[in-house]
Design a protein around this motif. Structure first.
Motif, mmCIF file in Angstrom:
data_model
loop_
_atom_site.group_PDB
_atom_site.id
_atom_site.type_symbol
_atom_site.label_atom_id
_atom_site.label_comp_id
_atom_site.label_asym_id
_atom_site.label_seq_id
_atom_site.Cartn_x
_atom_site.Cartn_y
_atom_site.Cartn_z
ATOM 1 N N VAL A 39 119.335 124.483 110.490
ATOM 2 C CA VAL A 39 119.020 123.226 110.491
ATOM 3 C C VAL A 39 117.787 122.920 111.393
ATOM 4 O O VAL A 39 117.941 123.356 112.434
ATOM 5 N N ALA A 40 116.685 122.604 110.846
ATOM 6 C CA ALA A 40 115.596 122.409 111.882
ATOM 7 C C ALA A 40 115.123 121.022 111.724
ATOM 8 O O ALA A 40 114.750 120.414 110.754
ATOM 9 N N GLU A 41 115.183 120.439 113.118
ATOM 10 C CA GLU A 41 114.708 119.098 113.264
ATOM 11 C C GLU A 41 113.997 118.699 114.301
ATOM 12 O O GLU A 41 113.928 119.471 115.064
ATOM 13 N N MET A 42 113.201 117.665 114.491
ATOM 14 C CA MET A 42 112.646 117.031 115.837
ATOM 15 C C MET A 42 113.382 116.133 116.454
ATOM 16 O O MET A 42 113.091 114.802 116.724
ATOM 17 N N ASN A 43 114.798 116.536 116.732
ATOM 18 C CA ASN A 43 115.640 116.049 117.565
ATOM 19 C C ASN A 43 116.805 116.912 118.129
ATOM 20 O O ASN A 43 116.530 118.007 117.839
ATOM 21 N N MET A 44 117.891 116.382 118.520
ATOM 22 C CA MET A 44 118.818 117.379 119.290
ATOM 23 C C MET A 44 119.851 117.712 118.267
ATOM 24 O O MET A 44 120.925 118.468 118.536
ATOM 25 N N GLY A 45 119.559 117.654 117.082
ATOM 26 C CA GLY A 45 120.545 117.917 116.029
ATOM 27 C C GLY A 45 121.398 116.711 115.635
ATOM 28 O O GLY A 45 122.647 116.685 115.724
ATOM 29 N N GLY B 117 115.677 122.807 117.010
ATOM 30 C CA GLY B 117 114.854 121.548 117.433
ATOM 31 C C GLY B 117 114.038 121.567 118.208
ATOM 32 O O GLY B 117 114.119 122.265 119.237
ATOM 33 N N ARG B 118 113.038 120.700 118.255
ATOM 34 C CA ARG B 118 112.131 120.432 119.128
ATOM 35 C C ARG B 118 112.222 118.851 119.519
ATOM 36 O O ARG B 118 112.568 118.194 118.280
ATOM 37 N N THR B 119 112.068 118.372 120.581
ATOM 38 C CA THR B 119 112.219 116.986 120.902
ATOM 39 C C THR B 119 111.441 116.520 121.886
ATOM 40 O O THR B 119 110.340 117.185 121.983
#
Lengths: 370, 186
Positions: free
Chosen positions: A302-308, A328-330
């Protein structure tokens, strides 16, 4: 209509106008302000209602009022402003009136920053206002998708008498892409049989979110839940890329999904059997397609721009059958395709997290790389 | 085919518009294209950059870590992006705003005295068009004439009077860059 180069935020605003938007109430906040700015010119030009409210609280309650009258109405904001609207959102949900909201998400928590983020997923999909209420949440990744979903959101909100929210990371709001606008729909008087739009020659109607008698409130909760089952059965939307023979499945929405597409293509060119699932409705979430993919895939990432945050929904669908890794990147940072490609290489080589929750190992890798 | 161009400089140098001109030209040529900005909270004087991706199919990431083509309009951008250009790629530098030579030899670096050319052409604000012209001297994915046609097609009526100067700026940037590339090739 020919394609024009549209900026995400302005495209959303024009798409709402063309869908017959009758009233907009909002308050400026970066990186969403172009929506409000565009409508401040366009709505009066068409003799439709535009109000820059005194605050987000004012704006959402104006939306509530217009929604009760049966108008096509929307507001838009960005993360901290959205938080301010949550009380009103719960009241709108409890009153069962349709309203459309757009959240162009920025880095948080708190005041955060104005850079792109996906960190309001949980707020939009699972949380937000108080009480037990369902809501539809759409997550466009491109300008064309944002235009198409903007039009759809009004139809969905009205069909199910429910809040429909678009969540965009700041990238989708700021990007310019060639896109085609739909034809202008005339403003329609929909005359809903529940709307409080003037009791002339008909009995009085009352709209409220108050049910003092608990059995009445329970009946309301059941009614909302039944409506939600219908939404889940009919309105799930997603895009699949290279999934037919995929051993590894990436799941990402919005910009993270786009970035993952570049990484998946690069990995495919190297002979790695990897595919991408990009949810378009994050609520209702595409549980069923993930459930089916979990039968044949070896590993999910799972790739997101948050902590999951969406991570937890993917894990529910996978039901422990195969590992679900996370990247992720945040803080307002958008990942580059190289980063997700490196993650694909890692999982393809079998270097998986030892713990049940891989986010600890991910965090350790991120901190080591700083 | 997919090609990425990153344009970087100070806010006020026309970075974002330079990228939009290329995006319009790509769109009019029937290509898939994305334009995405990145800038600080300042209106002027802060850092500004944009990335244009031109492709034949659906574009994934609108941002790349190692672009094949970079236009650097000032020294901080030259410093930052010289290190990030793809090997074999091209860096077009506004020579008027830098005081050093290139460090890398595995990329093509073109130096264009953009501020001077812009002023000679009639307006220092033409800098961005000079640099776009310079880029097009070595960017087969877009032709100079197509970019001019796109500028004409999409510039609002009230700005159409500015076209001759903008075209002249593009031509001069193109010639300077072409001359340098030919000298380097000999």
């Amino acid at each position: 209509m020919p394609k024009e180069l549209w900026k995400g935020n302005e495209a959303i605003a024009e798409a709402a106008v063309r869908a017959g938007l009758q009233a907009y109430f909002g308050y400026p906040i970066t990186p969403q302000t172009e929506i409000l700015e565009y409508l401040s010119r366009r709505m009066p030009e068409l003799v439709r209602a535009f109000v820059q409210a005194e605050s987000e609280l004012g704006a959402i309650n104006m939306v509530y009022g217009a929604a009760c009258a049966g108008a096509r109405v929307m507001s838009s904001s960005s993360s901290p402003g959205m938080s301010l609207m949550m009380e009103g959102i719960s009241y709108i949900a409890g009153t069962e009136v349709p309203a459309v909201l757009v959240n162009v998400m920025r880095g948080g928590p708190g005041l955060g920053n104005i850079a792109p983020s996906q960190s309001d997923y949980n707020q939009a999909v699972h949380g937000g206002g108080h009480g037990d209420y369902p809501r539809i949440v759409l997550a466009p990744a491109t300008v064309q998708e944002a235009i198409d979903l903007m039009g759809l959101s009004f139809d969905l909100a009205e069909k199910y008498r429910m809040i429909c929210m678009l969540i965009l990371d700041g990238n989708v709001g700021q990007i310019m892409e060639p896109a085609e606008m739909p034809e202008m729909q005339p403003v329609a008087n929909r005359n809903f049989d529940w709307a409080t739009n003037g009791a002339v020659d008909r009995p009085r109607r009352i709209l409220s979110s108050i049910y003092i008698n608990p059995p009445d409130e329970e009946a309301t909760n059941f009614r909302l839940a039944k409506r939600w089952l219908e939404v889940q059965a009919n309105e799930v939307r997603y895009r699949e890329y290279f999934l037919d023979d995929a051993e590894f499945v990436i799941v990402g929405f919005g910009t993270a999904g786009r970035v993952a597409l570049s990484a998946v293509r690069a990995a495919r060119a190297q002979g790695i059997r990897v595919g991408l699932l990009r949810p378009i409705t994050v609520s209702p979430f595409p549980f069923q397609v993930i459930d089916e993919l979990a039968v044949r895939a070896r590993v999910f990432l799972v790739a997101e721009m948050n902590m999951g945050q969406m991570y937890n929904d993917v894990r529910i669908a996978v039901r422990g059958r195969v590992p679900v890794e996370f990247y992720g990147r945040t803080g307002g940072i958008v990942p580059f395709p190289d980063e997700i490609l490196a993650e694909i290489h890692r999982i393809a080589a079998g270097r998986l997290a030892a713990e049940a929750d891989p986010r600890g190992a991910w965090l350790a890798r991120m901190e080591a790389a700083r | 085919m997919q090609k990425e161009i990153l344009i970087a400089g100070f806010g006020g140098q026309g970075v974002l518009f330079a990228g939009q001109v290329l995006a319009y030209a790509a769109m009019d040529a029937g290509r898939v294209v994305t334009w995405i900005p990145s800038y600080g909270p300042e209106m002027r004087g802060g850092t500004a950059n944009c990335t244009v991706v031109i492709a034949d199919e659906e574009i994934g990431s609108p941002l790349v870590k190692h672009p094949p083509v970079v236009i650097a309009l000032n020294l901080p951008s030259f410093d930052k992006y010289e290190a990030l250009v793809q090997p074999g790629g091209m860096l077009v530098v506004n020579q008027s705003m830098v005081d050093r030579a290139a460090k890398r030899s595995d990329i093509t670096v073109v130096f264009v005295p953009g501020n001077e050319i812009a002023e000679e052409t009639g307006d220092r604000r033409l800098l961005n068009m000079v640099m776009v012209g310079a880029l097009l001297a070595a960017f087969p994915e877009l032709q100079l004439d197509d970019v001019k046609a796109a500028l004409k097609a999409h510039l609002p009526e009230k700005h159409q009077k500015l076209l001759p100067n903008n075209f002249a700026a593009m031509d001069k940037g193109y010639e300077v860059a072409k001359g340098q590339l030919e000298t380097a090739a000999v």
